[in-house]
Design an enzyme around this catalytic site. Structure first.
Site, short mmCIF file in Angstrom:
data_model
loop_
_atom_site.label_atom_id
_atom_site.label_comp_id
_atom_site.label_asym_id
_atom_site.label_seq_id
_atom_site.Cartn_x
_atom_site.Cartn_y
_atom_site.Cartn_z
CG ASP A 35 -2.09 0.93 1.11
OD1 ASP A 35 -3.22 0.42 1.08
OD2 ASP A 35 -1.91 2.16 1.05
CE LYS A 40 -5.59 0.14 6.49
NZ LYS A 40 -6.38 -0.35 7.59
NE ARG A 89 -20.09 -0.99 -6.79
CZ ARG A 89 -21.34 -1.07 -6.37
NH1 ARG A 89 -22.32 -0.65 -7.13
NH2 ARG A 89 -21.61 -1.56 -5.18
CB ILE A 119 -11.49 -6.13 -5.23
CG1 ILE A 119 -11.23 -7.62 -5.03
CG2 ILE A 119 -12.65 -5.67 -4.38
CD1 ILE A 119 -10.85 -7.99 -3.61
N PRO A 122 -14.46 0.68 -11.06
CG PRO A 122 -15.18 1.43 -13.16
CD PRO A 122 -14.31 1.79 -12.00
CG ASP A 124 -17.23 -6.10 -14.50
OD1 ASP A 124 -16.87 -7.26 -14.26
OD2 ASP A 124 -18.26 -5.59 -14.02
CB THR A 144 -14.93 -9.46 -7.33
OG1 THR A 144 -14.95 -8.04 -7.42
CG2 THR A 144 -13.67 -9.92 -6.65
CG ASP A 149 -23.31 -6.66 -6.95
OD1 ASP A 149 -23.51 -5.71 -6.19
OD2 ASP A 149 -22.38 -6.71 -7.76
NE ARG A 152 -23.36 -5.95 -0.87
CZ ARG A 152 -22.62 -4.95 -1.32
NH1 ARG A 152 -22.86 -4.41 -2.51
NH2 ARG A 152 -21.63 -4.46 -0.58
CG HIS A 176 -19.73 -4.52 -8.73
ND1 HIS A 176 -20.64 -5.00 -7.82
CD2 HIS A 176 -18.89 -3.72 -8.04
CE1 HIS A 176 -20.36 -4.52 -6.63
NE2 HIS A 176 -19.30 -3.73 -6.74
#
Length: 195
Positions: A35, A40, A89, A119, A122, A124, A144, A149, A152, A176
């Site tokens: 990162d 962090k 997104r 991840i 957006p 894709d 992902t 979704d 969910r 997504h």
């Protein structure tokens, strides 16, 4: 026996959860966290080391650079900026592209020859950018997509019907984001159509 190694680029909220999940499930031998916020990384590494000390398996957790990801089997890309709850997104696109443009080439140039999992939103579109930057075939760059979704959707259906989510098959399709949809005609309960 070959070391199962996963690198995670971006250890904010999502990246840190991904690292924790991989560590506690015992499906990796090594985690390499990267990162831009060095403190962090140090903090997340220490938290993970503390967590795995009580588990029946070993996981080496360390911070590193983009170049340190060269020997990983998988590199998870979870960089980005949370833009607020009322955004699309797609609003993250410009910033996300700038981020992946800054490091994917460095990872590949160092010798990485594994699989990228994206991840970053957006996801894709960013997966396509990672594929383009890396030169890897599509079989080695995954997003992902609507996986979260779909989970969910199953959770909501389980709550609304009182049926265990493991007995439900339901998924969302598309990108997504706002353009995804649920193909209701394919939702099943124990193999039977929902209707």
């Amino acid at each position: 026996m070959k070391t199962r190694s996963v690198g995670i680029v971006g250890v904010g909220h999502v990246g840190a959860h991904c690292a924790y999940s991989l560590a506690v499930q015992g499906i990796v031998d090594e985690l390499v966290l990267v990162d831009v916020k060095e403190q962090k990384v140090i903090s997340e590494c220490q938290d993970l080391r503390d967590s795995v000390s009580y588990l029946p398996h070993r996981v080496e957790v360390r911070g590193g650079t983009y170049e340190d990801l060269k020997d990983c089997d998988i590199v998870v890309i979870s960089v980005g900026t949370i833009m607020g709850e009322d955004h699309s997104r797609l609003a993250e696109l410009k910033h996300s592209v700038e981020l992946v443009n800054s490091f994917v080439g460095r990872i590949v140039k160092a010798g990485f020859d594994g699989i990228f999992i994206v991840i970053t939103n957006p996801c894709d579109i960013i997966a396509r950018q990672v594929q383009k930057l890396s030169g890897f075939p599509s079989s080695r760059v995954f997003a992902t997509g609507t996986g979260l979704d779909s989970a969910r959707l199953r959770t909501v259906l389980a709550r609304e019907t009182g049926i265990d989510h493991k007995s439900l098959v339901a998924y969302t399709m598309g990108e997504h984001g706002d353009s995804q949809m649920a193909p209701w005609s394919h939702v099943t309960v124990n193999g039977k159509p929902l209707d």
